[in-house]
Design a protein around this motif. Sequence first.
Motif, PDB file in Angstrom:
ATOM      1  N   GLY A 127       0.811  -1.219   0.000  1.00  0.00           N
ATOM      2  CA  GLY A 127       0.000   0.000   0.000  1.00  0.00           C
ATOM      3  C   GLY A 127       0.838   1.260   0.000  1.00  0.00           C
ATOM      4  O   GLY A 127       0.356   2.338  -0.404  1.00  0.00           O
ATOM      5  N   GLU A 128       2.105   1.167   0.418  1.00  0.00           N
ATOM      6  CA  GLU A 128       2.992   2.330   0.417  1.00  0.00           C
ATOM      7  C   GLU A 128       3.302   2.812  -0.997  1.00  0.00           C
ATOM      8  O   GLU A 128       3.761   3.936  -1.185  1.00  0.00           O
ATOM      9  CB  GLU A 128       4.285   1.995   1.154  1.00  0.00           C
ATOM     10  CG  GLU A 128       4.082   1.686   2.633  1.00  0.00           C
ATOM     11  CD  GLU A 128       5.377   1.307   3.326  1.00  0.00           C
ATOM     12  OE1 GLU A 128       6.408   1.176   2.605  1.00  0.00           O
ATOM     13  OE2 GLU A 128       5.367   1.134   4.556  1.00  0.00           O
ATOM     14  N   ASP A 142      -2.687  10.174  -0.302  1.00  0.00           N
ATOM     15  CA  ASP A 142      -3.902  10.986  -0.208  1.00  0.00           C
ATOM     16  C   ASP A 142      -5.006  10.438  -1.102  1.00  0.00           C
ATOM     17  O   ASP A 142      -6.187  10.421  -0.721  1.00  0.00           O
ATOM     18  CB  ASP A 142      -3.601  12.440  -0.550  1.00  0.00           C
ATOM     19  CG  ASP A 142      -2.956  12.609  -1.926  1.00  0.00           C
ATOM     20  OD1 ASP A 142      -2.427  11.611  -2.471  1.00  0.00           O
ATOM     21  OD2 ASP A 142      -3.001  13.723  -2.474  1.00  0.00           O
ATOM     22  N   TYR A 143      -4.621   9.955  -2.273  1.00  0.00           N
ATOM     23  CA  TYR A 143      -5.608   9.386  -3.194  1.00  0.00           C
ATOM     24  C   TYR A 143      -6.164   8.068  -2.642  1.00  0.00           C
ATOM     25  O   TYR A 143      -7.370   7.811  -2.703  1.00  0.00           O
ATOM     26  CB  TYR A 143      -4.959   9.164  -4.566  1.00  0.00           C
ATOM     27  CG  TYR A 143      -5.849   8.512  -5.595  1.00  0.00           C
ATOM     28  CD1 TYR A 143      -7.154   8.934  -5.793  1.00  0.00           C
ATOM     29  CD2 TYR A 143      -5.369   7.479  -6.394  1.00  0.00           C
ATOM     30  CE1 TYR A 143      -7.971   8.337  -6.748  1.00  0.00           C
ATOM     31  CE2 TYR A 143      -6.173   6.872  -7.354  1.00  0.00           C
ATOM     32  CZ  TYR A 143      -7.474   7.314  -7.526  1.00  0.00           C
ATOM     33  OH  TYR A 143      -8.279   6.715  -8.464  1.00  0.00           O
ATOM     34  N   LEU A 144      -5.293   7.254  -2.076  1.00  0.00           N
ATOM     35  CA  LEU A 144      -5.715   5.989  -1.463  1.00  0.00           C
ATOM     36  C   LEU A 144      -6.766   6.240  -0.384  1.00  0.00           C
ATOM     37  O   LEU A 144      -7.786   5.544  -0.304  1.00  0.00           O
ATOM     38  CB  LEU A 144      -4.495   5.283  -0.868  1.00  0.00           C
ATOM     39  CG  LEU A 144      -4.722   3.912  -0.226  1.00  0.00           C
ATOM     40  CD1 LEU A 144      -4.997   2.856  -1.288  1.00  0.00           C
ATOM     41  CD2 LEU A 144      -3.490   3.515   0.607  1.00  0.00           C
ATOM     42  N   VAL A 161     -10.121   7.217  -2.000  1.00  0.00           N
ATOM     43  CA  VAL A 161     -10.781   6.060  -2.610  1.00  0.00           C
ATOM     44  C   VAL A 161     -11.466   5.220  -1.543  1.00  0.00           C
ATOM     45  O   VAL A 161     -12.635   4.823  -1.692  1.00  0.00           O
ATOM     46  CB  VAL A 161      -9.772   5.207  -3.412  1.00  0.00           C
ATOM     47  CG1 VAL A 161     -10.386   3.860  -3.816  1.00  0.00           C
ATOM     48  CG2 VAL A 161      -9.328   5.958  -4.669  1.00  0.00           C
ATOM     49  N   GLY A 162     -10.759   4.925  -0.458  1.00  0.00           N
ATOM     50  CA  GLY A 162     -11.354   4.154   0.628  1.00  0.00           C
ATOM     51  C   GLY A 162     -12.577   4.849   1.212  1.00  0.00           C
ATOM     52  O   GLY A 162     -13.600   4.208   1.494  1.00  0.00           O
ATOM     53  N   ALA A 163     -12.495   6.174   1.366  1.00  0.00           N
ATOM     54  CA  ALA A 163     -13.591   6.935   1.961  1.00  0.00           C
ATOM     55  C   ALA A 163     -14.832   6.922   1.076  1.00  0.00           C
ATOM     56  O   ALA A 163     -15.956   6.791   1.568  1.00  0.00           O
ATOM     57  CB  ALA A 163     -13.140   8.374   2.217  1.00  0.00           C
ATOM     58  N   PRO A 166     -12.324  11.695  -6.687  1.00  0.00           N
ATOM     59  CA  PRO A 166     -11.198  11.387  -5.786  1.00  0.00           C
ATOM     60  C   PRO A 166      -9.838  11.530  -6.470  1.00  0.00           C
ATOM     61  O   PRO A 166      -8.835  11.779  -5.802  1.00  0.00           O
ATOM     62  CB  PRO A 166     -11.468   9.940  -5.367  1.00  0.00           C
ATOM     63  CG  PRO A 166     -12.946   9.784  -5.484  1.00  0.00           C
ATOM     64  CD  PRO A 166     -13.318  10.599  -6.686  1.00  0.00           C
ATOM     65  N   MET A 167      -9.804  11.355  -7.793  1.00  0.00           N
ATOM     66  CA  MET A 167      -8.548  11.534  -8.527  1.00  0.00           C
ATOM     67  C   MET A 167      -8.100  12.993  -8.508  1.00  0.00           C
ATOM     68  O   MET A 167      -6.908  13.272  -8.620  1.00  0.00           O
ATOM     69  CB  MET A 167      -8.719  11.093  -9.982  1.00  0.00           C
ATOM     70  CG  MET A 167      -8.915   9.610 -10.165  1.00  0.00           C
ATOM     71  SD  MET A 167      -9.174   9.206 -11.910  1.00  0.00           S
ATOM     72  CE  MET A 167      -9.160   7.405 -11.837  1.00  0.00           C
TER      73      MET A 167
END
Length: 266
Positions: free
Chosen positions: A50-51, A56-58, A61-63, A214-215
């Motif tokens: 995941g690193e 911030d984008y990750l 996306v999760g949110a 989100p992008m």
Amino acid sequence: FVRMRFEEMPTNRFVESSFWNFDALFQPQQHPARDAHDTFFVTRPEKTSGERFPADYLERVGAVHEDGGYGSIGYRYNWKLSEAEKNILRTHTTAVSSRMLYKLAKKFEKEGKFTPMRYFSIDRVFRNESVDKTHLAEFHQCEGLVADYNLSLAHLIGTVEQFFRNIGMTDIKFKPAYNPYTEPSMEIFALHPGLGKWLEIGNSGIFRPEMLRPMGLPEGVSVIAWGLSLERPTMILYGVDNIRDLFGHKVDLDMMKTNPICRIGL
């Protein structure tokens, strides 16, 4: 695509993370397409850390998966990084499109000005399919997308129809469909004279705000997109009734050596 002034995307990732193949497209982690009976999972390396994803984008996306946003309530489940990290053989070239659209958003962030773009890709994808006369587990996908302000369903239909006219196919029809990452969505069908039936040759739609915002792409920017297999239109144009005669271990090598080059639309 070149005739329509599209720019080619890099497609050199056969192995892709579930994040770019599924999660970035607002495809929920419990979706059936993410199961082993539809997707080939890679065991070495099993995961992408995941690193390596933009932090911030990750998080965004999760949110949006969990709680929604941009007019959506989301999917209301606990999104897991461990699922997004899983490596797969990419199931569609839309994984390439998600990376390119994120780069386009970063360019907008840096320059403060959005530049409309037309992208295309042609490369191999993999599905855990039962192989028969119209299905392969490994095939080629063509994909096109247009990113611009205020694009509509009419723009999508007109662009797709023009694309197929350019390769010599005029018997095209559309059927409403569902995709997690496009709304509205349409399947594309073409008439196969030899088989005497309509074959599904592609899918299309307008990418959802839950994927694009989100992008970091600006409000008002829409993306129309469509994808199709390379083999099925070739079957229709050249009267081939078994897809395994075009690609795979059953192809007749003498036929490959003696037949002229297939020049679609030329």
